[in-house]
Design an enzyme around this catalytic site. Structure first.
Site, PDB file in Angstrom:
ATOM      1  N   TYR A   1     -11.439   0.915   9.980  1.00  0.00           N
ATOM      2  CA  TYR A   1     -12.605   1.480   9.302  1.00  0.00           C
ATOM      3  C   TYR A   1     -13.059   0.639   8.112  1.00  0.00           C
ATOM      4  O   TYR A   1     -14.072   0.941   7.491  1.00  0.00           O
ATOM      5  CB  TYR A   1     -12.346   2.919   8.847  1.00  0.00           C
ATOM      6  CG  TYR A   1     -11.079   3.126   8.043  1.00  0.00           C
ATOM      7  CD1 TYR A   1     -11.036   2.843   6.691  1.00  0.00           C
ATOM      8  CD2 TYR A   1      -9.934   3.626   8.651  1.00  0.00           C
ATOM      9  CE1 TYR A   1      -9.885   3.032   5.958  1.00  0.00           C
ATOM     10  CE2 TYR A   1      -8.771   3.824   7.927  1.00  0.00           C
ATOM     11  CZ  TYR A   1      -8.751   3.521   6.579  1.00  0.00           C
ATOM     12  OH  TYR A   1      -7.600   3.702   5.860  1.00  0.00           O
ATOM     13  N   LYS A   2     -12.333  -0.428   7.803  1.00  0.00           N
ATOM     14  CA  LYS A   2     -12.736  -1.305   6.709  1.00  0.00           C
ATOM     15  C   LYS A   2     -13.620  -2.416   7.273  1.00  0.00           C
ATOM     16  O   LYS A   2     -14.776  -2.202   7.610  1.00  0.00           O
ATOM     17  CB  LYS A   2     -11.495  -1.861   6.001  1.00  0.00           C
ATOM     18  CG  LYS A   2     -10.578  -0.799   5.402  1.00  0.00           C
ATOM     19  CD  LYS A   2      -9.399  -1.434   4.711  1.00  0.00           C
ATOM     20  CE  LYS A   2      -8.357  -0.413   4.281  1.00  0.00           C
ATOM     21  NZ  LYS A   2      -8.856   0.552   3.290  1.00  0.00           N
TER      22      LYS A   2
ATOM     23  N   ASP B   1       1.167  -5.456   7.654  1.00  0.00           N
ATOM     24  CA  ASP B   1       0.025  -4.552   7.523  1.00  0.00           C
ATOM     25  C   ASP B   1      -1.222  -5.422   7.370  1.00  0.00           C
ATOM     26  O   ASP B   1      -1.348  -6.181   6.413  1.00  0.00           O
ATOM     27  CB  ASP B   1       0.216  -3.650   6.301  1.00  0.00           C
ATOM     28  CG  ASP B   1      -0.912  -2.636   6.125  1.00  0.00           C
ATOM     29  OD1 ASP B   1      -2.049  -2.910   6.574  1.00  0.00           O
ATOM     30  OD2 ASP B   1      -0.667  -1.575   5.526  1.00  0.00           O
TER      31      ASP B   1
ATOM     32  N   ARG C   1     -12.562  -2.860  -8.201  1.00  0.00           N
ATOM     33  CA  ARG C   1     -12.375  -3.629  -6.971  1.00  0.00           C
ATOM     34  C   ARG C   1     -13.716  -3.751  -6.259  1.00  0.00           C
ATOM     35  O   ARG C   1     -14.341  -2.758  -5.905  1.00  0.00           O
ATOM     36  CB  ARG C   1     -11.346  -2.928  -6.077  1.00  0.00           C
ATOM     37  CG  ARG C   1     -10.878  -3.770  -4.914  1.00  0.00           C
ATOM     38  CD  ARG C   1      -9.778  -3.079  -4.139  1.00  0.00           C
ATOM     39  NE  ARG C   1     -10.254  -1.896  -3.457  1.00  0.00           N
ATOM     40  CZ  ARG C   1      -9.634  -1.340  -2.402  1.00  0.00           C
ATOM     41  NH1 ARG C   1      -8.523  -1.866  -1.944  1.00  0.00           N
ATOM     42  NH2 ARG C   1     -10.116  -0.257  -1.835  1.00  0.00           N
TER      43      ARG C   1
ATOM     44  N   PHE D   1       0.842  -1.192   0.000  1.00  0.00           N
ATOM     45  CA  PHE D   1       0.000   0.000   0.000  1.00  0.00           C
ATOM     46  C   PHE D   1       0.886   1.253   0.000  1.00  0.00           C
ATOM     47  O   PHE D   1       1.916   1.289   0.671  1.00  0.00           O
ATOM     48  CB  PHE D   1      -0.921   0.000   1.221  1.00  0.00           C
ATOM     49  CG  PHE D   1      -2.017   1.027   1.120  1.00  0.00           C
ATOM     50  CD1 PHE D   1      -3.112   0.810   0.296  1.00  0.00           C
ATOM     51  CD2 PHE D   1      -1.943   2.214   1.826  1.00  0.00           C
ATOM     52  CE1 PHE D   1      -4.116   1.759   0.187  1.00  0.00           C
ATOM     53  CE2 PHE D   1      -2.939   3.168   1.718  1.00  0.00           C
ATOM     54  CZ  PHE D   1      -4.032   2.941   0.888  1.00  0.00           C
TER      55      PHE D   1
END
Length: 415
Positions: free
Chosen positions: A231-232, A206, A375, A129
């Site tokens: 938050y995902k 991560d 995605r 990322f």
């Protein structure tokens, strides 16, 4: 899946026997017609979280004021232990909810480098990322360290042989994502960590796209360090605090670079000299984000009740069904599936831009990532198989009619 049918009735049959079906009604759904397939960017709001936050704001803060600090002050460790127990395979005292993923990555990466004197190489891969790569590049520049980036297949993820060739006796830290943010490729944490340890380096993972979506076993895999957002898949809301993990055996050997008063021994003595508290608490910095941490707590409780095993099983089924429909309907239009086809090699989302915007206009919320990747991230506790069928059917209509060509070329902000 042992059987597959492209008929919508088959999706309905799968929904009818879904053991997690009841969890869908425990999320806020203001627009019942909306198909939300972007839980890998921002998870939906749980009903319990909305109620709990109202209680915190109105009663604990509004009425209790500073008198509520006795119930707030230990939340980073308490919620961290909850995360460790239900979602990331960590025994108590090794996880804390605090700061952002970026800040936590910086803290742990710096601490890892200091713990490996005489070594000056940081390794990551080019599909990691962006914030991870940027933070590691910045640390390397500040410290005069060597920054090595491994070339990775963006669809299949990191190859063990490529990592083995990139580490040596000068390597201090290897930092990688457990699930690739674009393709959903799932790394073998235990095997890769073993390669890192063979070189005498530390492994920093991560977990942003894996925590709450796939089983994570930090302790069992031998991982040294980890960070992740909430938050995902943890559904804690935009800007919710992140978390960090430090293996117990390393906690006294590491010293993080951001010395703050919440990491200080006897903090309310207001001592003149910094003396870190023992244990995971030393990796805290400033005053914790209470409202955000409460949201993490509620999201973790919900997923813990659903069970990470059941969530993973449904994620595999949902993404497998999505891939099946994509093969059946979209291949004639040149659409290919970028995510690994083996269930054990992918996370909970599958992988341009104009098509994603055309979908949004039709009430299907997905996501776009470069280069030319749509995605789609079904949420196991929220998404139905009929949602996947309807979304892919709409996508098929868009491709057939080429209505995506009508979308303006101006791109919106993607987070």
């Amino acid at each position: 899946m042992s059987t597959f049918s492209a008929d919508r009735s088959y999706a309905g049959e799968l929904d009818a026997v879904d053991p997690l079906a009841g969890f869908r009604d425990r999320f806020v759904r203001e627009d019942p017609s909306l198909i939300y397939l972007d839980g890998n960017s921002l998870g939906p709001l749980p009903q319990a979280t909305r109620a709990r936050l109202a209680e915190v704001v109105s009663h604990e803060w509004g009425a209790g004021l500073v008198r509520s600090w006795h119930r707030w002050i230990d939340l980073p460790g308490q919620v961290g232990d909850l995360l460790g127990e239900h979602l990331i395979g960590a025994a108590p005292g090794q996880v804390a909810v605090c700061d952002s993923t970026t800040v936590n990555l910086y803290k742990l990466a710096c601490a890892a480098l200091d713990a490996r004197p005489g070594r000056s190489v940081i390794v990551t891969d080019d599909d990691n990322f962006p914030t991870d790569r940027y933070v590691l590049q910045g640390i390397a520049a500040q410290r005069g360290a060597e920054f090595r980036m491994i070339g990775t297949d963006p669809d299949q993820g990191l190859a063990a042989d490529a990592l083995r060739a990139a580490v040596d006796g000068r390597t201090a830290l290897v930092s990688l994502s457990h699930v690739a943010y674009r393709s959903g490729a799932l790394a073998d944490m235990a095997a890769i960590t073993a390669i890192v340890h063979e070189a005498g380096a530390l492994a920093l993972w991560d977990l942003c796209h894996s925590a709450g979506a796939v089983p994570v076993e930090l302790d069992a895999s031998g991982a040294d360090l980890a960070v992740g957002c909430t938050y995902k898949y943890l559904n804690a809301g935009p800007g919710a605090p992140a978390f960090l993990y430090v293996r117990r055996e390393l906690q006294q050997a590491l010293r993080q670079p951001v010395w703050g008063w919440f990491g200080q021994r006897d903090q309310f003595d207001m001592g003149r000299i910094y003396e870190p508290v023992p244990g995971i608490g030393q990796f805290l910095t400033g005053t914790p984000q209470i409202i955000g941490t409460v949201a993490v707590q509620e999201g973790t409780r919900l997923l813990g009740e659903a069970g990470i095993g059941r969530l993973r099983a449904k994620a595999v089924a949902l993404t497998g069904y999505l891939i099946g429909l994509a093969d059946a309907w979209l291949a004639p239009y040149g659409v290919t599936v970028a995510s690994p086809r083996q269930a054990e090699r992918r996370g909970a989302h599958v992988e341009a831009w104009r098509i994603s915007q055309a979908l949004i206009q039709r009430g299907v919320i997905g996501d776009y990532r470069t280069p030319d990747r749509l995605r789609l991230g079904p949420v196991p506790a929220y998404t139905r198989f009929t949602d996947v069928w309807d979304a892919l059917d709409i996508l098929r209509q868009i491709m057939t009619g080429k209505t995506y060509l009508n979308v303006t070329a101006t791109r919106s902000v993607v987070t």
